[in-house]
Design a protein around this motif. Structure first.
Motif, PDB file in Angstrom:
ATOM      1  N   SER A  46       0.808  -1.220   0.000  1.00  0.00           N
ATOM      2  CA  SER A  46       0.000   0.000   0.000  1.00  0.00           C
ATOM      3  C   SER A  46       0.840   1.269   0.000  1.00  0.00           C
ATOM      4  CB  SER A  46      -0.981  -0.007   1.177  1.00  0.00           C
ATOM      5  OG  SER A  46      -0.282  -0.056   2.402  1.00  0.00           O
ATOM      6  N   ALA A  47       1.894   1.325   0.802  1.00  0.00           N
ATOM      7  CA  ALA A  47       2.722   2.531   0.848  1.00  0.00           C
ATOM      8  C   ALA A  47       3.451   2.749  -0.480  1.00  0.00           C
ATOM      9  CB  ALA A  47       3.724   2.440   1.987  1.00  0.00           C
ATOM     10  N   ALA A  48       4.053   1.700  -1.014  1.00  0.00           N
ATOM     11  CA  ALA A  48       4.782   1.824  -2.281  1.00  0.00           C
ATOM     12  C   ALA A  48       3.832   2.163  -3.431  1.00  0.00           C
ATOM     13  CB  ALA A  48       5.538   0.536  -2.582  1.00  0.00           C
ATOM     14  N   ASN A  49       2.653   1.568  -3.446  1.00  0.00           N
ATOM     15  CA  ASN A  49       1.693   1.862  -4.506  1.00  0.00           C
ATOM     16  C   ASN A  49       1.213   3.308  -4.435  1.00  0.00           C
ATOM     17  OD1 ASN A  49       1.888  -0.769  -5.390  1.00  0.00           O
ATOM     18  ND2 ASN A  49       0.025  -1.447  -4.381  1.00  0.00           N
ATOM     19  N   THR A  50       1.012   3.818  -3.228  1.00  0.00           N
ATOM     20  CA  THR A  50       0.609   5.216  -3.056  1.00  0.00           C
ATOM     21  C   THR A  50       1.695   6.151  -3.572  1.00  0.00           C
ATOM     22  OG1 THR A  50      -0.771   4.663  -1.156  1.00  0.00           O
ATOM     23  CG2 THR A  50      -0.086   6.962  -1.365  1.00  0.00           C
ATOM     24  N   LEU A  51       2.940   5.862  -3.211  1.00  0.00           N
ATOM     25  CA  LEU A  51       4.048   6.696  -3.677  1.00  0.00           C
ATOM     26  C   LEU A  51       4.216   6.619  -5.187  1.00  0.00           C
ATOM     27  CD1 LEU A  51       6.624   5.992  -0.847  1.00  0.00           C
ATOM     28  CD2 LEU A  51       5.320   8.088  -1.228  1.00  0.00           C
ATOM     29  N   ALA A  52       4.015   5.456  -5.761  1.00  0.00           N
ATOM     30  CA  ALA A  52       4.102   5.319  -7.220  1.00  0.00           C
ATOM     31  C   ALA A  52       3.049   6.203  -7.886  1.00  0.00           C
ATOM     32  CB  ALA A  52       3.903   3.851  -7.624  1.00  0.00           C
TER      33      ALA A  52
END
Length: 101
Positions: A46-52
């Motif tokens: 979730s964190a990496a997808n949000t940043l992407a």
């Protein structure tokens, strides 16, 4: 994250609902994975997808977290940086196994 291929026939044969989610046990997971095609490994969470998503919208962002010094950690680091997300935390050289309390 591992994304296995599953066609509609597999979904229907197991009485699953496309697009839904439910908890399964290890035995059912093993059976389902065995019936699926080869998987594709890709970075996620979730964190990496949000940043992407933020980086794709032109926002400056950074990931603060740590990955292991292994193939998956290298792929994760590469994928974030390729998207323009700042990620400078060094990889963990020796992974520690979690312990039960």
């Amino acid at each position: 994250m591992s994304l296995p291929a599953a066609d509609d026939a597999l979904i229907e044969a197991d009485g699953l609902t496309k697009g839904s989610m439910r908890l399964i046990d290890a035995e059912e997971a093993g059976r389902l994975y065995a019936a699926m095609g080869p998987a594709i490994e890709m970075s996620g969470g979730s964190a990496a997808n949000t940043l992407a998503g933020m980086a794709a919208l032109g926002r400056r962002c950074a990931f603060i977290g740590q990955v292991a010094d292994d193939q998956l950690g290298s792929v994760f680091t590469h994928d974030l940086r390729a998207l323009g997300v700042a990620y400078e935390t060094p990889a963990l050289k020796k992974a520690r196994r979690p312990r039960a309390a």
